[in-house]
Scaffold this motif. Structure first.
Motif, mmCIF file in Angstrom:
data_model
loop_
_atom_site.group_PDB
_atom_site.id
_atom_site.type_symbol
_atom_site.label_atom_id
_atom_site.label_comp_id
_atom_site.label_asym_id
_atom_site.label_seq_id
_atom_site.Cartn_x
_atom_site.Cartn_y
_atom_site.Cartn_z
ATOM 1 N N LYS A 270 0.814 -1.232 0.000
ATOM 2 C CA LYS A 270 0.000 0.000 0.000
ATOM 3 C C LYS A 270 0.841 1.274 0.000
ATOM 4 O O LYS A 270 0.370 2.338 -0.395
ATOM 5 N N LYS A 271 2.069 1.179 0.494
ATOM 6 C CA LYS A 271 3.023 2.290 0.529
ATOM 7 C C LYS A 271 2.480 3.561 1.209
ATOM 8 O O LYS A 271 2.523 4.653 0.612
ATOM 9 N N PRO A 272 1.999 3.454 2.435
ATOM 10 C CA PRO A 272 1.586 4.680 3.137
ATOM 11 C C PRO A 272 2.834 5.457 3.578
ATOM 12 O O PRO A 272 3.584 5.010 4.452
ATOM 13 N N GLU A 273 3.060 6.608 2.980
ATOM 14 C CA GLU A 273 4.276 7.375 3.257
ATOM 15 C C GLU A 273 4.258 8.009 4.640
ATOM 16 O O GLU A 273 5.301 8.452 5.143
ATOM 17 N N ASN A 274 3.082 8.058 5.251
ATOM 18 C CA ASN A 274 2.940 8.695 6.558
ATOM 19 C C ASN A 274 2.889 7.676 7.696
ATOM 20 O O ASN A 274 2.386 7.977 8.777
ATOM 21 N N LEU A 275 3.414 6.462 7.459
ATOM 22 C CA LEU A 275 3.397 5.414 8.478
ATOM 23 C C LEU A 275 4.774 4.781 8.589
ATOM 24 O O LEU A 275 5.405 4.468 7.579
ATOM 25 N N GLN A 276 5.236 4.608 9.819
ATOM 26 C CA GLN A 276 6.515 3.947 10.080
ATOM 27 C C GLN A 276 6.290 2.763 11.005
ATOM 28 O O GLN A 276 5.568 2.863 11.990
ATOM 29 N N LEU A 277 6.924 1.635 10.667
ATOM 30 C CA LEU A 277 6.869 0.437 11.488
ATOM 31 C C LEU A 277 8.210 0.278 12.189
ATOM 32 O O LEU A 277 9.248 0.213 11.545
ATOM 33 N N ARG A 278 8.182 0.254 13.518
ATOM 34 C CA ARG A 278 9.403 0.147 14.309
ATOM 35 C C ARG A 278 9.341 -1.092 15.210
ATOM 36 O O ARG A 278 8.267 -1.574 15.556
ATOM 37 N N ASP A 279 10.512 -1.566 15.626
ATOM 38 C CA ASP A 279 10.566 -2.655 16.594
ATOM 39 C C ASP A 279 10.072 -2.165 17.951
ATOM 40 O O ASP A 279 10.092 -0.960 18.241
ATOM 41 N N GLY A 280 9.653 -3.122 18.775
ATOM 42 C CA GLY A 280 9.257 -2.771 20.126
ATOM 43 C C GLY A 280 10.455 -2.316 20.947
ATOM 44 O O GLY A 280 11.608 -2.596 20.607
ATOM 45 N N LEU A 281 10.187 -1.602 22.039
ATOM 46 C CA LEU A 281 11.234 -1.073 22.902
ATOM 47 C C LEU A 281 11.006 -1.515 24.346
ATOM 48 O O LEU A 281 9.872 -1.824 24.728
ATOM 49 N N PRO A 282 12.049 -1.539 25.167
ATOM 50 C CA PRO A 282 11.843 -1.745 26.600
ATOM 51 C C PRO A 282 10.878 -0.690 27.144
ATOM 52 O O PRO A 282 10.794 0.419 26.599
ATOM 53 N N GLN A 283 10.186 -1.033 28.214
ATOM 54 C CA GLN A 283 9.113 -0.179 28.709
ATOM 55 C C GLN A 283 9.538 1.272 28.935
ATOM 56 O O GLN A 283 8.831 2.206 28.537
ATOM 57 N N LYS A 284 10.675 1.470 29.582
ATOM 58 C CA LYS A 284 11.105 2.828 29.914
ATOM 59 C C LYS A 284 11.285 3.673 28.653
ATOM 60 O O LYS A 284 10.849 4.838 28.594
ATOM 61 N N GLU A 285 11.916 3.098 27.629
ATOM 62 C CA GLU A 285 12.115 3.822 26.372
ATOM 63 C C GLU A 285 10.791 4.026 25.649
ATOM 64 O O GLU A 285 10.534 5.103 25.093
#
Length: 397
Positions: A270-285
């Motif tokens: 779909k190529k949504p240019e306004n969406l980024q997929l990131r890895d999960g982070l530790p809770q504090k971050e």
């Protein structure tokens, strides 16, 4: 009291404080002798561990997460036998006053009932997932098939064996009553999701993060946590596509799960240019990112017939982040959002309505601040781990 907590997901207590580790800490800090039985996440750390003063028996199991349904099913069925063996191996006295177990998984019924019979203690069920119906809703199980019959029988036994059952919402209570008319309804009571307030980061740290990521002039809409069938991530992708004309709106999805690959494929297609997929982070971050966001997203599959109450709302309450929810018609979470005035919602699958609700927040900074503050106040006054602890103590005394 001498207490045992049977867990499915229980990160090391010095690494990640969340729902159940916060509750366990309450029991420990209030002078109760509590033991946790949970899977080992590191094969080198099995057996009896002391984690922040709490006895945790880490059990080697088959993979429980990130695997196919058949492997996951086998792992869950073996779980009670592995837990029993671990308790016997470590010569844990079975004279417990209180046995606590959450759903998921329902397969721990066997060890919970065994412990209750051995100790004559009370069994407290923390009801979160209503299984196997949620699996039927998502097409993972065929209703009235042999596997469904097996787990439904376990579910009924677990309800009947439990002395008290803590439910997330009034909708949960009504659902359990309706589908289990033989159950003693006096066992059912409210035990909403809980969490301790995490102090906010300094404004300078938020500004640094925005600058580092190039988000200075962006309106951030964030989703964090499990990426699976229950979350119906297509709803978020479709919302992002519908908002492409608003160049300053950016959607962030942070996490992983069984549907991560399918989500990545959908984004590639779909190529949504306004969406980024990131890895999960530790809770504090992760909490720093949520504090940076303007809106917190919740998404549930429209196929659900059970009333789910997403625990990720707690991180949004904590950081004074207003909520935008795409939810099924059977949950009472929308009613909760409306009554508390902490967010807005639309029925899952209705992208136009969801965009309209997002625009309401996008255009009204005062409304966002008001809803965010309402959520924070509600969490602080009603959703602490100490309140959950006191509810359980009161119901089992």
């Amino acid at each position: 009291m001498k207490v045992i907590f049977l867990a499915l997901a229980f990160p090391k207590m010095d690494r990640n404080k969340y729902l159940y580790s916060q509750l366990v800490s309450q029991f420990h800090d209030n002078g109760h002798d509590i033991t946790v039985v949970a899977p080992a996440y590191d094969e080198t750390l099995t057996g009896l561990q002391i984690e922040e003063g709490v006895k945790v028996i880490r059990v080697k199991t088959l993979p429980l997460f990130g695997v196919g349904l058949i492997k996951k099913g086998i792992a869950n069925i073996l779980l009670p036998y592995q837990y029993k063996n671990a308790l016997k191996k470590h010569d844990v006295g079975l004279d417990f006053d209180l046995i606590m177990t959450p759903t998921p998984p329902i397969s721990l019924y066997g060890v919970a009932a065994w412990l209750k019979n051995k100790s004559k203690g009370k069994l407290y069920l923390i009801l979160r997932d209503i299984f196997p119906q949620n699996a039927v809703d998502l097409g993972m199980l065929k209703k009235s098939g042999p596997i469904h019959f097996y787990f439904r029988r376990k579910e009924k036994k677990l309800y009947n064996t439990s002395d008290q059952i803590g439910c997330m919402s009034e909708g949960n209570i009504d659902f359990v009553k309706k589908h289990n008319p033989e159950l003693d309804a006096s066992k059912l009571h409210m035990l909403p999701n809980w969490g301790d307030i995490v102090p906010p980061a300094e404004t300078s740290k938020i500004d640094e993060l925005r600058k580092k990521e190039g988000f200075e002039n962006k309106f951030i809409v964030i989703f964090g946590g499990n990426i699976g069938l229950p979350q119906k991530m297509e709803n978020i992708v479709n919302l992002a596509l519908a908002c492409k004309a608003q160049k300053d709106i950016l959607f962030l999805i942070m996490g992983k799960g069984n549907e991560s690959e399918n989500l990545q494929n959908l984004i590639t297609e779909k190529k949504p240019e306004n969406l980024q997929l990131r890895d999960g982070l530790p809770q504090k971050e992760y909490m720093l990112w949520v504090q940076m966001a303007d809106v917190g997203l919740i998404s549930l599959s429209e196929k659900f017939t059970i009333p789910n109450i997403p625990s990720k709302a707690l991180s949004y309450y904590n950081t004074k982040t207003p909520i935008l929810a795409s939810i099924d018609r059977n949950t009472d979470f929308g009613k909760i959002l409306d009554e508390l005035n902490v967010g807005v919602w639309a029925e899952a699958g209705n992208t136009a309505a969801l965009k309209e609700k997002l625009m309401l927040l996008y255009k009204n900074d005062q409304l966002r601040r008001e809803m965010g503050q309402n959520g924070f106040n509600y969490m602080k006054e009603h959703l602490s781990a100490n309140i959950a602890f006191n509810t359980i103590i009161e119901k089992t005394s």
